[in-house]
Design an enzyme around this catalytic site. Sequence first.
Site, PDB file in Angstrom:
ATOM      1  N   HIS A 277      27.688  73.076  -9.634  1.00  0.00           N
ATOM      2  CA  HIS A 277      28.816  72.332 -10.201  1.00  0.00           C
ATOM      3  C   HIS A 277      29.406  71.378  -9.149  1.00  0.00           C
ATOM      4  O   HIS A 277      29.625  70.193  -9.414  1.00  0.00           O
ATOM      5  CB  HIS A 277      29.873  73.318 -10.717  1.00  0.00           C
ATOM      6  CG  HIS A 277      31.180  72.690 -11.078  1.00  0.00           C
ATOM      7  ND1 HIS A 277      31.508  72.347 -12.368  1.00  0.00           N
ATOM      8  CD2 HIS A 277      32.230  72.309 -10.300  1.00  0.00           C
ATOM      9  CE1 HIS A 277      32.717  71.787 -12.368  1.00  0.00           C
ATOM     10  NE2 HIS A 277      33.177  71.756 -11.133  1.00  0.00           N
ATOM     11  N   GLU A 278      29.610  71.910  -7.941  1.00  0.00           N
ATOM     12  CA  GLU A 278      30.170  71.070  -6.861  1.00  0.00           C
ATOM     13  C   GLU A 278      29.217  69.926  -6.514  1.00  0.00           C
ATOM     14  O   GLU A 278      29.652  68.797  -6.261  1.00  0.00           O
ATOM     15  CB  GLU A 278      30.448  71.912  -5.617  1.00  0.00           C
ATOM     16  CG  GLU A 278      31.508  72.997  -5.806  1.00  0.00           C
ATOM     17  CD  GLU A 278      32.871  72.424  -6.151  1.00  0.00           C
ATOM     18  OE1 GLU A 278      33.196  71.318  -5.681  1.00  0.00           O
ATOM     19  OE2 GLU A 278      33.612  73.069  -6.903  1.00  0.00           O
ATOM     20  N   HIS A 281      29.658  67.019  -8.763  1.00  0.00           N
ATOM     21  CA  HIS A 281      30.733  66.086  -8.397  1.00  0.00           C
ATOM     22  C   HIS A 281      30.233  65.033  -7.406  1.00  0.00           C
ATOM     23  O   HIS A 281      30.594  63.865  -7.487  1.00  0.00           O
ATOM     24  CB  HIS A 281      31.900  66.843  -7.752  1.00  0.00           C
ATOM     25  CG  HIS A 281      32.772  67.555  -8.740  1.00  0.00           C
ATOM     26  ND1 HIS A 281      33.302  66.933  -9.846  1.00  0.00           N
ATOM     27  CD2 HIS A 281      33.214  68.831  -8.794  1.00  0.00           C
ATOM     28  CE1 HIS A 281      34.027  67.798 -10.526  1.00  0.00           C
ATOM     29  NE2 HIS A 281      33.979  68.963  -9.911  1.00  0.00           N
ATOM     30  N   GLU A 355      35.202  67.194 -14.523  1.00  0.00           N
ATOM     31  CA  GLU A 355      34.844  68.626 -14.514  1.00  0.00           C
ATOM     32  C   GLU A 355      33.774  68.920 -15.559  1.00  0.00           C
ATOM     33  O   GLU A 355      32.809  69.640 -15.293  1.00  0.00           O
ATOM     34  CB  GLU A 355      36.081  69.499 -14.764  1.00  0.00           C
ATOM     35  CG  GLU A 355      37.101  69.483 -13.641  1.00  0.00           C
ATOM     36  CD  GLU A 355      36.493  69.831 -12.293  1.00  0.00           C
ATOM     37  OE1 GLU A 355      35.598  70.682 -12.230  1.00  0.00           O
ATOM     38  OE2 GLU A 355      36.916  69.214 -11.297  1.00  0.00           O
ATOM     39  N   ASP A 359      30.003  70.271 -14.931  1.00  0.00           N
ATOM     40  CA  ASP A 359      29.473  71.450 -15.630  1.00  0.00           C
ATOM     41  C   ASP A 359      28.118  71.124 -16.258  1.00  0.00           C
ATOM     42  O   ASP A 359      27.192  71.938 -16.220  1.00  0.00           O
ATOM     43  CB  ASP A 359      30.448  71.902 -16.735  1.00  0.00           C
ATOM     44  CG  ASP A 359      31.577  72.777 -16.186  1.00  0.00           C
ATOM     45  OD1 ASP A 359      31.475  73.198 -15.020  1.00  0.00           O
ATOM     46  OD2 ASP A 359      32.538  73.027 -16.925  1.00  0.00           O
TER      47      ASP A 359
HETATM   48 ZN   LIG Z   1      34.866  70.836 -10.330  1.00  0.00          ZN
END
Ligand SMILES: [Zn+2]
Length: 414
Positions: A277-278, A281, A355, A359
């Site tokens: 997930h990170e 980003h 976000e 995901d």
């Molecule tokens: Zn996040």
Amino acid sequence: MQTFSFVFLAALTLAAATKLWLGMRHLSHIQRHRDRVPGEFANEISLDAHHKAADYSCAKTRFGLFATAFECGVILVLTFGGGLQLLHDVTAGWFAPGVARGVALAVLLATIMTIVDIPLGWYRTFGIEQRFGFNKMTPLLFFADILKHAALAAALGIPLVACILWVMEQAGAWWWLYAWLIWVAFNLFILAVYPTLIAPIFNKFLPLNDPLLKERIERLLEKCGFKVQGLMIMDGSRRSSHGNAYFTGFGKTKRIVFFDTLLARLAPTEIEAVLAHELGHFKLRHVIKRIAWIFTASLAFLWLLAQLMSQEWFYSGLNVQAPSTAMALILFFIVVPQFVFPLQPVTSFYSRKHEFEADTYAAQHASVPDLISALVKLYKDNASTLTPDPLHSAFYDSHPPATLRIARLQGYGK
Ligand SMILES: [Zn+2]
């Protein structure tokens, strides 16, 4: 009273009233849903944990209501109460007009604000966090942190403020452009030195040594085409039992930091999913977009400040009879947040959009069930409420409510 006084008071009142109204809505929404765990979490989250999350969220929200009222009081004392004028009169006794007097004014105000903030921080840590079992700070560490922050702010902030004030006074009509360049350079410098020079002032960082986890993570990084210098563990447990993971630095100093509290609670497969997930980003350029957006907005604000600073009403409308560059800068930081508060839902919306995108990226590169179970654990361990007021959430939440995130992830799993 002047027109600008009315406009400012109207903006301040509107922003504060909106914050209080949203907080009250949030409180009553959480209370209404306190007795039942939302259906989709019934298996993972006990009624006890749900109660704890509700009570913790309510305690923080109630404190937020108080903090809003308190902040309004401070602003009124500084402006119409004559506080800033008084600080000016004091520093005028120390220095002749110019950069030194401006820096003294800024330092004096920052010192007072830091002291005023101590009881609030104390209550947040030793009142709320302590009561819900999250706090790991000692009073000694609490005050050591304040002193370290103050020393760091002085070491970095005083030269920056001096540079900006000098440019404001000496660089002519285009000063705002030069000030912006200084601001950008300063921020890039901080980003570059933060991981190696600043963060270690507050925490200990050790390389991640667990061979199985390390191998798993390195495989994921390779799969995502990601080069990183270091995988580090931070002793987050020194201050709080809340868990987290983040990316920091750029270029050669880029590293991934895991809180020891996160590693202690998640299984290796779940850590991998959180990391994916990170990585999302980063890969989707959320970080760069955010920085670019902040830099663009600050250019616009500096231009606006350049227009306001030469207007006599900007000072006298806020009950200050001593126009100066430093005073203009201080008033600007007090005034602007009241007028941009209505834009808060827009920034929150973009953050939540990012976000969801991260995901989706994680779902493509790691296991969806692991990400879901990691999220449930994190929401549970952080006692985040599963039933926020929808409007409060739309205004403030940088992350989408757990129910929405998990429902969306379950769609990918099928
Ligand atoms: Zn996040």
